[in-house]
Design a protein around this motif. Structure first.
Motif, mmCIF file in Angstrom:
data_model
loop_
_atom_site.group_PDB
_atom_site.id
_atom_site.type_symbol
_atom_site.label_atom_id
_atom_site.label_comp_id
_atom_site.label_asym_id
_atom_site.label_seq_id
_atom_site.Cartn_x
_atom_site.Cartn_y
_atom_site.Cartn_z
ATOM 1 N N VAL A 28 -130.397 -60.796 42.034
ATOM 2 C CA VAL A 28 -129.658 -59.861 41.068
ATOM 3 C C VAL A 28 -128.627 -60.092 40.150
ATOM 4 N N LYS A 29 -129.391 -60.032 38.717
ATOM 5 C CA LYS A 29 -128.885 -60.245 37.523
ATOM 6 C C LYS A 29 -128.351 -59.155 36.698
ATOM 7 N N ARG A 30 -128.908 -57.858 37.297
ATOM 8 C CA ARG A 30 -128.612 -56.878 36.295
ATOM 9 C C ARG A 30 -128.619 -55.658 37.362
ATOM 10 N N LEU A 31 -127.705 -54.707 37.047
ATOM 11 C CA LEU A 31 -127.264 -53.371 38.059
ATOM 12 C C LEU A 31 -127.049 -52.508 36.783
ATOM 13 N N PRO A 32 -127.369 -51.134 37.188
ATOM 14 C CA PRO A 32 -127.205 -49.611 36.562
ATOM 15 C C PRO A 32 -125.771 -50.131 35.852
ATOM 16 N N VAL A 33 -124.871 -50.507 36.414
ATOM 17 C CA VAL A 33 -123.574 -50.499 35.662
ATOM 18 C C VAL A 33 -123.288 -52.162 35.625
ATOM 19 N N GLN A 34 -123.814 -52.551 34.578
ATOM 20 C CA GLN A 34 -123.931 -54.122 34.428
ATOM 21 C C GLN A 34 -122.440 -54.673 34.597
ATOM 22 N N SER A 35 -121.323 -54.017 34.148
ATOM 23 C CA SER A 35 -120.018 -54.564 34.192
ATOM 24 C C SER A 35 -119.544 -55.116 35.558
ATOM 25 N N ILE A 36 -120.136 -54.603 36.383
ATOM 26 C CA ILE A 36 -119.952 -55.015 37.781
ATOM 27 C C ILE A 36 -120.201 -56.501 37.991
ATOM 28 N N LEU A 37 -121.357 -57.085 37.346
ATOM 29 C CA LEU A 37 -121.688 -58.614 37.303
ATOM 30 C C LEU A 37 -120.767 -59.269 36.219
ATOM 31 N N ASN A 38 -119.544 -58.799 36.235
ATOM 32 C CA ASN A 38 -118.822 -59.634 35.359
ATOM 33 C C ASN A 38 -117.453 -60.118 36.230
ATOM 34 N N THR A 39 -116.831 -61.188 36.210
ATOM 35 C CA THR A 39 -115.654 -61.541 37.048
ATOM 36 C C THR A 39 -114.517 -60.530 36.564
ATOM 37 N N ALA A 40 -114.404 -59.900 35.516
ATOM 38 C CA ALA A 40 -113.369 -58.957 35.206
ATOM 39 C C ALA A 40 -113.204 -58.051 36.266
ATOM 40 N N SER A 41 -114.681 -57.523 36.669
ATOM 41 C CA SER A 41 -114.694 -56.392 37.391
ATOM 42 C C SER A 41 -114.166 -56.894 38.996
ATOM 43 N N TRP A 42 -114.209 -58.055 39.465
ATOM 44 C CA TRP A 42 -113.654 -58.677 40.578
ATOM 45 C C TRP A 42 -112.064 -59.331 40.721
#
Length: 213
Positions: A28-42
């Motif tokens: 999974v490289k894309r999600l409906p909320v793409q910002s989730i797949l960024n270290t800033a969201s973690w």
């Protein structure tokens, strides 16, 4: 009327084949909320991750760790699967695995007939997370659950339903067609019922044979 039954062991055997063939993997490289797949969201889930890899894109490498188990009960099918989700950070041209989370997913759904195909729908019942290993410190799992709920509800469940919507066509028998087919489930088995109609060519052949005999 024709009646046929399929035991839940058949479903589990088929899933075993798909599992052993390696078909139960997903990147999974894309999600409906793409910002989730960024270290800033973690950064609040695993602070050390953001310190080491600020604002880097991420990917989730999902692999089923054991064959899913399906149970047929009254009016529905339920299943449980275990998946290992490796969290990857895309650090420039390098893919860096930073953690692995085991996900236990419980889902259920129903099957219906659409024309001569078996279709259905599935929904998420519950899930649980367990940290297997991490190279970036401990994860705050209650916050991680929000990300995985999006992953399950917005990616995996819709994907499963797209496949189920396409359906599984029933094998055709030359000279015959199904009329008003339907399916129902009972404890440990699925039952398929349908009336059978002769095609025009078969009806003409039978009529000719009757006249000859």
């Amino acid at each position: 009327m024709v009646v046929a039954s399929i035991d839940e062991l058949v479903f589990n055997s088929a899933l075993q084949v798909y599992f052993q063939a390696g078909y139960m993997n997903l990147l999974v490289k894309r999600l409906p909320v793409q910002s989730i797949l960024n270290t800033a969201s973690w950064q609040y889930i695993v602070p050390q991750l953001y310190v080491m890899y600020p604002n880097d894109p991420m990917a989730l490498n999902i692999s089923i760790s054991s064959p899913p188990a399906v149970t047929v009960i009254e009016e529905k099918l339920s299943g449980t699967l275990y998946a290992d989700v490796i969290v990857d950070v895309m650090d420039g041209n390098n893919t860096v695995p930073v953690a692995c989370i085991q996900v236990e997913v419980a889902a259920s759904g129903n099957l219906t007939m659409s024309g001569d195909s078996i279709t259905g729908a599935v929904g998420l019942d519950d899930f649980a997370l367990t940290l297997k290993w991490s190279n970036v410190g401990n994860l705050y799992m209650p916050l991680a659950e929000g990300i995985f709920r999006v992953l399950l509800n917005d990616v995996l469940m819709p994907l499963a339903n797209i496949l189920l919507e396409v359906g599984i066509p029933l094998p055709a028998v030359h000279g015959f067609s199904l009329q008003d087919p339907y399916i129902y489930t009972s404890n440990s088995a699925l039952f398929f019922c349908s009336d059978i109609a002769f095609s025009n060519s078969t009806s003409i052949l039978l009529h000719t044979l009757r006249n000859v005999l």
